[in-house]
Design a protein around this motif. Structure first.
Motif, PDB file in Angstrom:
ATOM      1  N   GLN A 141       8.095  -3.836  -6.111  1.00 58.66           N
ATOM      2  CA  GLN A 141       8.157  -3.821  -7.575  1.00 58.66           C
ATOM      3  C   GLN A 141       7.050  -2.963  -8.194  1.00 58.66           C
ATOM      4  N   ILE A 142       5.909  -2.904  -7.529  1.00 55.81           N
ATOM      5  CA  ILE A 142       4.781  -2.148  -8.085  1.00 55.81           C
ATOM      6  C   ILE A 142       5.102  -0.666  -8.236  1.00 55.81           C
ATOM      7  N   LEU A 143       6.063  -0.165  -7.476  1.00 57.82           N
ATOM      8  CA  LEU A 143       6.476   1.236  -7.596  1.00 57.82           C
ATOM      9  C   LEU A 143       6.998   1.521  -9.001  1.00 57.82           C
ATOM     10  N   ALA A 144       7.873   0.648  -9.489  1.00 55.96           N
ATOM     11  CA  ALA A 144       8.408   0.804 -10.848  1.00 55.96           C
ATOM     12  C   ALA A 144       7.328   0.566 -11.900  1.00 55.96           C
ATOM     13  N   ASP A 145       6.464  -0.409 -11.649  1.00 59.46           N
ATOM     14  CA  ASP A 145       5.426  -0.749 -12.624  1.00 59.46           C
ATOM     15  C   ASP A 145       4.424   0.382 -12.806  1.00 59.46           C
ATOM     16  N   LEU A 146       3.960   0.954 -11.700  1.00 57.45           N
ATOM     17  CA  LEU A 146       2.963   2.016 -11.775  1.00 57.45           C
ATOM     18  C   LEU A 146       3.524   3.288 -12.402  1.00 57.45           C
ATOM     19  N   LEU A 147       4.796   3.563 -12.152  1.00 54.71           N
ATOM     20  CA  LEU A 147       5.424   4.774 -12.673  1.00 54.71           C
ATOM     21  C   LEU A 147       6.034   4.574 -14.052  1.00 54.71           C
ATOM     22  N   ASN A 148       6.193   3.298 -14.441  1.00 51.53           N
ATOM     23  CA  ASN A 148       6.873   2.959 -15.697  1.00 51.53           C
ATOM     24  C   ASN A 148       8.247   3.609 -15.763  1.00 51.53           C
ATOM     25  N   GLN A 149       8.956   3.538 -14.627  1.00 50.07           N
ATOM     26  CA  GLN A 149      10.296   4.109 -14.507  1.00 50.07           C
ATOM     27  C   GLN A 149      11.197   3.129 -13.760  1.00 50.07           C
ATOM     28  N   ASN A 204       0.827  -1.211   0.000  1.00 47.79           N
ATOM     29  CA  ASN A 204       0.000   0.000   0.000  1.00 47.79           C
ATOM     30  C   ASN A 204       0.862   1.263   0.000  1.00 47.79           C
ATOM     31  N   TYR A 205       1.959   1.229   0.767  1.00 48.06           N
ATOM     32  CA  TYR A 205       2.835   2.397   0.841  1.00 48.06           C
ATOM     33  C   TYR A 205       3.544   2.623  -0.498  1.00 48.06           C
ATOM     34  N   SER A 206       3.923   1.541  -1.171  1.00 47.68           N
ATOM     35  CA  SER A 206       4.549   1.665  -2.492  1.00 47.68           C
ATOM     36  C   SER A 206       3.585   2.298  -3.485  1.00 47.68           C
ATOM     37  N   GLU A 207       2.314   1.914  -3.415  1.00 47.97           N
ATOM     38  CA  GLU A 207       1.304   2.527  -4.278  1.00 47.97           C
ATOM     39  C   GLU A 207       1.124   4.006  -3.940  1.00 47.97           C
ATOM     40  N   PHE A 208       1.156   4.309  -2.654  1.00 50.11           N
ATOM     41  CA  PHE A 208       1.045   5.699  -2.198  1.00 50.11           C
ATOM     42  C   PHE A 208       2.228   6.527  -2.702  1.00 50.11           C
ATOM     43  N   LEU A 209       3.435   5.964  -2.630  1.00 53.74           N
ATOM     44  CA  LEU A 209       4.609   6.668  -3.141  1.00 53.74           C
ATOM     45  C   LEU A 209       4.491   6.913  -4.642  1.00 53.74           C
ATOM     46  N   SER A 258      28.593  -1.648  -3.458  1.00 57.50           N
ATOM     47  CA  SER A 258      27.582  -0.862  -4.160  1.00 57.50           C
ATOM     48  C   SER A 258      26.227  -1.444  -3.800  1.00 57.50           C
ATOM     49  N   SER A 259      25.498  -0.729  -2.941  1.00 59.11           N
ATOM     50  CA  SER A 259      24.293  -1.280  -2.342  1.00 59.11           C
ATOM     51  C   SER A 259      23.030  -0.753  -3.020  1.00 59.11           C
ATOM     52  N   GLY A 260      21.952  -1.513  -2.885  1.00 56.19           N
ATOM     53  CA  GLY A 260      20.670  -1.143  -3.458  1.00 56.19           C
ATOM     54  C   GLY A 260      20.222  -2.147  -4.498  1.00 56.19           C
ATOM     55  N   LYS A 261      18.938  -2.118  -4.798  1.00 55.81           N
ATOM     56  CA  LYS A 261      18.414  -2.983  -5.852  1.00 55.81           C
ATOM     57  C   LYS A 261      17.789  -2.123  -6.937  1.00 55.81           C
ATOM     58  N   ILE A 262      17.796  -2.635  -8.150  1.00 52.90           N
ATOM     59  CA  ILE A 262      17.270  -1.910  -9.300  1.00 52.90           C
ATOM     60  C   ILE A 262      15.984  -2.591  -9.757  1.00 52.90           C
ATOM     61  N   LEU A 263      14.891  -1.849  -9.708  1.00 54.87           N
ATOM     62  CA  LEU A 263      13.607  -2.355 -10.154  1.00 54.87           C
ATOM     63  C   LEU A 263      13.328  -1.826 -11.558  1.00 54.87           C
ATOM     64  N   VAL A 264      13.097  -2.736 -12.478  1.00 55.05           N
ATOM     65  CA  VAL A 264      12.793  -2.365 -13.853  1.00 55.05           C
ATOM     66  C   VAL A 264      11.321  -2.638 -14.094  1.00 55.05           C
ATOM     67  N   PRO A 265      10.574  -1.666 -14.658  1.00 62.79           N
ATOM     68  CA  PRO A 265       9.148  -1.896 -14.859  1.00 62.79           C
ATOM     69  C   PRO A 265       8.884  -3.112 -15.750  1.00 62.79           C
ATOM     70  N   LYS A 266       7.901  -3.907 -15.350  1.00 61.48           N
ATOM     71  CA  LYS A 266       7.536  -5.081 -16.124  1.00 61.48           C
ATOM     72  C   LYS A 266       6.785  -4.655 -17.372  1.00 61.48           C
ATOM     73  N   ILE A 267       7.108  -5.301 -18.462  1.00 62.30           N
ATOM     74  CA  ILE A 267       6.457  -4.990 -19.732  1.00 62.30           C
ATOM     75  C   ILE A 267       5.289  -5.951 -19.923  1.00 62.30           C
ATOM     76  N   GLU A 268       4.077  -5.400 -19.980  1.00 62.84           N
ATOM     77  CA  GLU A 268       2.895  -6.249 -20.162  1.00 62.84           C
ATOM     78  C   GLU A 268       2.587  -6.389 -21.637  1.00 62.84           C
ATOM     79  N   ASN A 269       2.267  -7.611 -21.999  1.00 65.06           N
ATOM     80  CA  ASN A 269       1.911  -7.866 -23.406  1.00 65.06           C
ATOM     81  C   ASN A 269       0.459  -7.437 -23.684  1.00 65.06           C
TER      82      ASN A 269
END
Length: 369
Positions: free
Chosen positions: A129-137, A82-87, A358-369
């Motif tokens: 992951q939904i943060l990247a998906d919703l923003l497409n970034q 929910n917080y990721s969606e809020f962000l 080098s810390s952190g993770k990289i979330l790449v938006p999922k491409i929906e068909n």
């Protein structure tokens, strides 16, 4: 960087200019600090903050975030989503409001839910992951987990930015939910949490239906309880050597019960605690010829700043308001840039981890068909 293979020369250029969104939510729950910033590298790093804003939390979100340490892991995972969606919604509004067109990626600290590095545990919500998906970034986030896995404290992470962006100052002190500091010692960057600050002060003024002690006026009207100050100063954490860090769990266990046992007025609690904070900070900033860059919301507590200046021998320097308020978001943006470039953004000398990394993770938006 140049490679030669069978008479063919390839030139590999590491990207050195970035336009990113960076955001930070701290333990003082002031809100979400978000900036649009450019970073450039030409022998050293430089930056320009184009837009900045603090998004105040609703009463509902403030209540949720205040009680995260009491939630089960199942509840935290639901809140995380929910917080990721809020962000995502908050970032989208910021982009529209400021007409931002060019974004390389988003660097997000999220919000600390649990931080118990001695148990190998740290959990930041808002890195889903939904943060990247919703923003497409592309999103670079979750900067603490890897460090804890490597035996480190997972905090503080700002010192690499202090070193690269504000290295002309002897000390970089931030007054947020906690006071943390970084400086050079024996050619290494040293950093640690000094003591809780706004997380305690705001807790007690909330009992007066206030969000904070405006300019420290309430504290200035109180009286120091020397016995309380002595007992606070005697807490074992202050005798420990770095690396060390603090979390809300430690405050709940050691600070609040100690203060509450004295049954003081709110003004006397604030006055005594401000004295405690100033004394602890002065133990570090004790060199007459050194400068201290001070940032964070605590800078606006005029009374606290006067007490720090009274005890400290070093010169106190307060930068412009944009740096005061958004320095942590700025530096988490730089952490994202360094992760993007696969460069060190977490120092073992600071966190106690097994190695620089080098810390952190990289979330790449999922491409929906």
């Amino acid at each position: 960087m140049v490679f030669s293979i069978s008479n063919i020369i390839f030139t590999y250029m590491i990207k050195s200019n970035f336009k990113i969104l960076a955001l930070m939510s701290g333990t003082s729950l002031d809100g979400i600090d978000i900036i649009y910033v450019s970073f450039s590298f030409n022998e050293s790093w430089s930056f320009e903050i184009h837009n900045s804003e603090t998004i105040t939390y609703t009463a509902e979100w403030k209540s949720i975030l205040t009680n995260l340490v009491n939630k089960s892991m199942k509840q935290l995972k639901s809140i995380d989503l929910n917080y990721s969606e809020f962000l995502a919604s908050t970032i989208s509004n910021f982009v529209v409001d400021h007409n931002i067109q060019d974004i390389d990626f988003i660097a997000s600290h999220g919000h600390t839910a649990l931080h118990q590095p001695e148990l190998g545990l740290t959990y930041q919500i808002g890195n889903h992951q939904i943060l990247a998906d919703l923003l497409n970034q592309k999103v670079i986030c979750d900067f603490r987990v890897q460090d804890v896995k490597l035996g480190g404290q997972g905090a503080p992470l700002v010192p690499i930015g202090d070193q690269l962006l504000f290295g002309s100052y002897h000390y970089c002190l931030n007054l947020g939910g906690f006071a943390n500091i970084s400086f050079e010692k024996n050619k290494e960057r040293i950093a640690f949490d000094i003591c809780p600050v706004n997380i305690v002060l705001n807790h007690y003024v909330s009992q007066l239906d206030l969000e904070y002690d405006d300019k420290g006026q309430l504290a200035s009207n109180g009286t120091v309880n020397e016995d309380l100050v002595d007992q606070l100063n005697a807490l074992h954490f202050y005798q420990e050597k770095p690396p060390k860090s603090l979390g809300l769990e430690w405050v709940d266990l050691h600070i609040f019960p100690l203060i509450d046992a004295f049954k003081l007025t709110i003004e006397d609690v604030l006055r005594s605690y401000v004295e405690h904070v100033a004394i602890q900070i002065s133990k570090i900033t004790s060199h007459e010829k050194h400068t201290v860059l001070v940032t964070g919301g605590g800078v606006y507590n005029d009374f606290l700043m006067r007490r720090i200046a009274y005890f400290s021998k070093s010169k106190i320097v307060i930068p412009n308001n944009q740096i005061v308020e958004y320095k942590e978001a700025l530096i988490f943006g730089l952490l994202g840039v360094l992760k993007y470039r696969n460069e060190i953004n977490c120092l073992k000398s600071v966190t106690g981890a097994k190695r620089d990394h080098s810390s952190g993770k990289i979330l790449v938006p999922k491409i929906e068909n």
